[in-house]
Design a protein around this motif. Structure first.
Motif, PDB file in Angstrom:
ATOM      1  N   UNK A   1      78.931   4.906  42.308  1.00 47.74           N
ATOM      2  CA  UNK A   1      79.656   5.897  41.507  1.00 47.74           C
ATOM      3  C   UNK A   1      80.257   5.259  40.256  1.00 47.74           C
ATOM      4  N   UNK A   2      80.796   4.055  40.394  1.00 53.35           N
ATOM      5  CA  UNK A   2      81.490   3.412  39.262  1.00 53.35           C
ATOM      6  C   UNK A   2      80.534   3.016  38.141  1.00 53.35           C
ATOM      7  N   UNK A   3      79.288   2.820  38.475  1.00 55.00           N
ATOM      8  CA  UNK A   3      78.354   2.388  37.428  1.00 55.00           C
ATOM      9  C   UNK A   3      77.765   3.560  36.649  1.00 55.00           C
ATOM     10  N   UNK A   4      78.147   4.804  37.030  1.00 56.98           N
ATOM     11  CA  UNK A   4      77.633   5.984  36.334  1.00 56.98           C
ATOM     12  C   UNK A   4      78.612   6.448  35.268  1.00 56.98           C
ATOM     13  N   UNK A   5      78.101   7.249  34.347  1.00 56.27           N
ATOM     14  CA  UNK A   5      78.943   7.772  33.269  1.00 56.27           C
ATOM     15  C   UNK A   5      80.013   8.713  33.796  1.00 56.27           C
ATOM     16  N   UNK A   6      79.677   9.509  34.796  1.00 55.18           N
ATOM     17  CA  UNK A   6      80.630  10.478  35.356  1.00 55.18           C
ATOM     18  C   UNK A   6      81.468   9.881  36.478  1.00 55.18           C
ATOM     19  N   UNK A   7      81.039   8.730  37.001  1.00 59.37           N
ATOM     20  CA  UNK A   7      81.737   8.052  38.102  1.00 59.37           C
ATOM     21  C   UNK A   7      81.941   8.995  39.296  1.00 59.37           C
ATOM     22  N   UNK A   8      80.830   9.656  39.673  1.00 62.37           N
ATOM     23  CA  UNK A   8      80.838  10.593  40.798  1.00 62.37           C
ATOM     24  C   UNK A   8      79.864  10.121  41.876  1.00 62.37           C
ATOM     25  N   UNK A   9      80.238  10.350  43.142  1.00 58.90           N
ATOM     26  CA  UNK A   9      79.334  10.096  44.256  1.00 58.90           C
ATOM     27  C   UNK A   9      78.323  11.244  44.311  1.00 58.90           C
TER      28      UNK A   9
ATOM     29  N   UNK B   1      72.059  11.780  38.848  1.00 60.27           N
ATOM     30  CA  UNK B   1      72.466  10.398  39.132  1.00 60.27           C
ATOM     31  C   UNK B   1      73.871  10.076  38.631  1.00 60.27           C
ATOM     32  N   UNK B   2      74.603  11.075  38.181  1.00 62.81           N
ATOM     33  CA  UNK B   2      75.935  10.846  37.663  1.00 62.81           C
ATOM     34  C   UNK B   2      75.949  10.322  36.242  1.00 62.81           C
ATOM     35  N   UNK B   3      74.747  10.127  35.670  1.00 69.45           N
ATOM     36  CA  UNK B   3      74.654   9.626  34.308  1.00 69.45           C
ATOM     37  C   UNK B   3      74.440   8.125  34.265  1.00 69.45           C
ATOM     38  N   UNK B   4      73.168   7.727  34.149  1.00 70.89           N
ATOM     39  CA  UNK B   4      72.819   6.312  34.031  1.00 70.89           C
ATOM     40  C   UNK B   4      71.997   6.175  32.754  1.00 70.89           C
ATOM     41  N   UNK B   5      72.600   5.594  31.722  1.00 74.44           N
ATOM     42  CA  UNK B   5      71.968   5.575  30.398  1.00 74.44           C
ATOM     43  C   UNK B   5      70.574   4.958  30.396  1.00 74.44           C
ATOM     44  N   UNK B   6      70.314   3.862  31.118  1.00 71.59           N
ATOM     45  CA  UNK B   6      68.949   3.308  31.108  1.00 71.59           C
ATOM     46  C   UNK B   6      67.908   4.260  31.708  1.00 71.59           C
ATOM     47  N   UNK B   7      68.365   5.286  32.462  1.00 70.35           N
ATOM     48  CA  UNK B   7      67.435   6.242  33.077  1.00 70.35           C
ATOM     49  C   UNK B   7      67.212   7.463  32.202  1.00 70.35           C
ATOM     50  N   UNK B   8      67.857   7.504  31.018  1.00 68.82           N
ATOM     51  CA  UNK B   8      67.630   8.638  30.126  1.00 68.82           C
ATOM     52  C   UNK B   8      66.149   8.672  29.729  1.00 68.82           C
TER      53      UNK B   8
END
Length: 721
Positions: free
Chosen positions: A675-683, A712-719
């Motif tokens: 969760x902490x590594x995502x932009x939204x920091x959500x599980x 995925x809660x927002x992971x920039x490399x996965x855009x």
């Protein structure tokens, strides 16, 4: 006669075995101990009796028939005692009815409506006046059958549609047979559409024949009564038992049943195999107006009828009882296929049966145009509900599984009626005009208009691989909540059984089917799709969700690891899609393929060579399939989740340990780490992925294919862009 019934009640209640042995053709279910708990509460006893009657399909089908009781109750306005009638309300079912399913009316007000009755031409206006007779304002809406109970003086009344009674009522000599069989103790009223006038006719029949124990309604059903709930129940069973025994005594005396067999049934495995090949094609034809759900049965009673010499004489006649007719339509469509017909060439089969559907739709249009009234509702779907395949079985198609299944049950009732009527006389069906007056009755139309709007996925069938837990189960549950029929499956039998039990509680038996499916095994894939077809008629949505994860370094990865990942994730997705698309093409109205991929298809990371590359292959296969299947109106889209730990099967087998080791955290810390590594920091939860899947298939993205939706809660490399 009422006193005689009371004597019977007391006599039989002394010995349960006597009642059980007395009845051969109906089920005696009355339990003295259960009834004793309800003593003194006539309404509770009415509900109890109704549930017993509804539990025996030989007495009445789902939603069919109605029951009532009359008792004294305190008038809430005056405090005086008033006679009140409780009767099954509109749209209820006897087998499952509760007290809340009853309408409660003042008896005197209902009977006083006779002064407002302006004749049969103004029949429908009386229904609105029933509301002015309501005693319990919280009770169910009164049905059109309310006056049929209200004008009869008996405390407890049953109105049922038992096959055995209707067989007599629908025969050419029905009135004569009724008189002789019951020696005048059962009255007769000719066919008439239910309503106020029929209630008056029932009372007139009783007045002309005092002491009778019931009334037979021509082509329709049976009325019976008693002064207690038990006496009424016993009287009902006795009358139906006598009718059934009479039919049995005459069965076959005029010759072979239905003129004898002219077609030989295939073996059951062959029947199921043929049905599974044909059902998607039939579903496509029957869904030309509205997406339909199918049901198939090869019940022995069906086979005896559809294999017979008399099939082509009796089937076009249609049914007699209005309860049957409303669910089975004016008549069935009989298919012109041999039992062993080669069904592999879809184009040829469609060309062969297309004229049958064209002719049926024209017949239905002619029926509508010839019988319509100036104020009739617009013509409805002209496709058949019941389709008969000699040597194989019966298909039924309707808006949902329950309606399709019930239509099949009612047509089996109609077959029983035809068999009985032919055994004792000759079968007569409802005249076309009378049938139309029932089907396009303005009151029935008003009932249809009051029904809730279909849910977003109503009429759709979804197969979700790996749906016994985690993401797959959440998707299946979401789709079922939105109206879809779902195929639960998993390669773990115990896990699947838990999901089966959960879905039975949540949705009942008509919303899902379940079976073992291993996406690496072509046989189980074929079996799963055959189950979908036989249960629901076809498939519209395929969700490739089954998966597993292996986290190892390049050096530690084995060939076995690699093959397993690619067999499950890539080859499994390919094979399931290939089989499902073939069915969608047979149906001819498109569909959806959803592939549950992963952010790992786009993002590189350590210790992930096998899993990550297989996910990348899944994603590109999604694009390739989208490009190929667009011409078939089949949409292919991907959902990319990440780190969905709750309930997920992929976290077993060392994956969680491997990822925790890679990131230098404990297994318990993984959810928070992700969760902490995502932009939204959500599980991310399974329900989040399910909602994304619904976004693709729920109707708002019908022109979207080849897309990726990340959850995925927002992971920039996965855009993607």
């Amino acid at each position: 006669m009422n006193n005689q019934v009371e004597v019977l009640s007391k006599t039989y209640s002394m010995n349960t075995n006597i009642e059980t042995e007395k009845f051969k053709h109906v089920s005696y279910l009355w339990n003295e101990a259960e009834a004793a708990v309800l003593a003194g509460d006539e309404v509770a006893l009415l509900v109890y009796r109704s549930n017993l009657l509804g539990a025996d399909l030989r007495l009445t089908n789902y939603g069919g028939g109605n029951t009532s009781c009359k008792d004294m109750a305190e008038d809430p306005l005056t405090g005086d005692e008033a006679e009140v009638m409780w009767v099954k309300g509109s749209g209820g079912d006897l087998g499952t009815m509760k007290r809340s399913g009853l309408a409660a009316l003042y008896v005197d007000r209902l009977r006083n409506l006779k002064s407002r009755y302006r004749g049969i031409a103004c029949e429908d206006e009386m229904v609105g006046l029933f509301n002015h007779c309501i005693y319990d304002l919280a009770s169910k809406t009164p049905s059109i059958d309310t006056p049929l109970h209200g004008f009869l003086p008996f405390k407890h009344i049953d109105h049922l549609h038992p096959d055995a009674a209707i067989a007599i009522a629908a025969s050419e000599d029905g009135e004569k047979i009724t008189e002789e069989l019951f020696q005048g103790s059962i009255g007769w009223v000719n066919w008439q559409k239910p309503g106020f006038d029929l209630g008056l006719q029932l009372k007139a029949c009783l007045d002309a024949n005092p002491g009778i124990r019931g009334i037979m309604l021509g082509s329709h059903g049976l009325f019976t009564w008693g002064d207690t709930a038990y006496a009424c129940y016993l009287n009902t069973l006795e009358v139906i038992e006598r009718c059934a025994q009479y039919l049995e005594d005459h069965d076959g005396k005029k010759g072979p049943v239905f003129g004898g067999a002219v077609v030989q049934s295939q073996t059951q495995p062959e029947r199921l195999q043929q049905a599974a090949k044909l059902a998607p094609i039939l579903r496509g034809f029957c869904s030309s107006h509205t997406r339909m759900i199918g049901h198939f049965t090869d019940d022995e009673r069906v086979l005896q009828f559809i294999n017979s010499k008399d099939l082509h004489r009796l089937a076009p006649m249609g049914t007699s009882c209005p309860d049957h007719f409303l669910r089975t339509k004016i008549s069935p469509l009989v298919l012109n296929l041999a039992p062993d017909e080669d069904l592999t060439d879809t184009v040829r089969i469609k060309e062969k049966i297309t004229p049958l559907f064209v002719a049926y739709r024209q017949m239905y249009a002619d029926y509508y145009n010839n019988c319509r009234h100036p104020d009739s509702p617009a013509i409805r779907d002209p496709n058949p509900v019941v389709l008969l395949y000699p040597g194989i079985g019966m298909f039924t198609f309707a808006k949902d599984k329950q309606t399709a299944r019930v239509a099949a049950e009612f047509y089996i009732n109609a077959i029983n009626v035809m068999r009985g009527a032919e055994a004792i006389s000759a079968y007569t069906s409802l005249p076309r005009q009378e049938a139309f007056n029932i089907e396009y009755w303005l009151l029935e139309e008003a009932k249809l208009q009051r029904m809730p709007r279909p849910k977003a996925l109503s009429g759709r069938v979804a197969l979700v691989t790996g749906s016994a837990g985690g993401i797959g189960k959440a998707i299946a549950r979401k789709f079922a909540e939105e109206g879809a029929c779902v195929i639960l499956n998993d390669n773990h039998a115990a896990r699947l059984e838990e999901a089966r039990q959960e879905f039975t509680v949540l949705f009942g038996k008509d919303m899902f089917a379940a079976g073992v499916l291993d996406v690496t095994n072509g046989n189980t894939i074929n079996q799963a799709f055959a189950m979908a077809i036989l249960a629901f008629g076809g498939v519209d949505i395929i969700v490739n969700n089954a998966g597993l994860s292996i986290s190892k370094s390049l050096q530690d990865h084995t060939e076995q690891d690699w093959d397993l990942l690619y067999d499950v994730l890539v080859k499994g997705q390919f094979q399931v899609t290939q089989r499902g698309v073939a069915i969608m093409r047979q149906q001819g109205f498109g569909g959806d393929v959803l592939n549950i991929v992963s952010k790992n298809a786009l993002v590189s990371g350590p210790n992930n060579a096998g899993y990550g590359s297989a996910k990348a292959a899944q994603l590109h296969l999604s694009r390739l399939n989208a490009a190929e299947l667009g011409a078939d109106k089949i949409r292919v889209n991907a959902v990319n989740p990440d780190a969905v730990i709750s309930g997920s099967n992929i976290w077993s087998g060392g994956w969680a340990e491997g990822r925790a080791k890679t990131y230098g955290v404990t297994i318990e810390e993984l959810p928070a780490y992700y969760a902490k590594r995502t932009l939204l920091q959500e599980v991310i939860m399974p329900e989040d992925v399910a909602n994304a899947c619904f976004t693709f298939v729920g109707g708002l993205l019908n022109k979207s294919t080849g897309n990726i939706l990340s959850v995925d809660g927002g992971i920039a490399p996965a855009f993607v862009r």
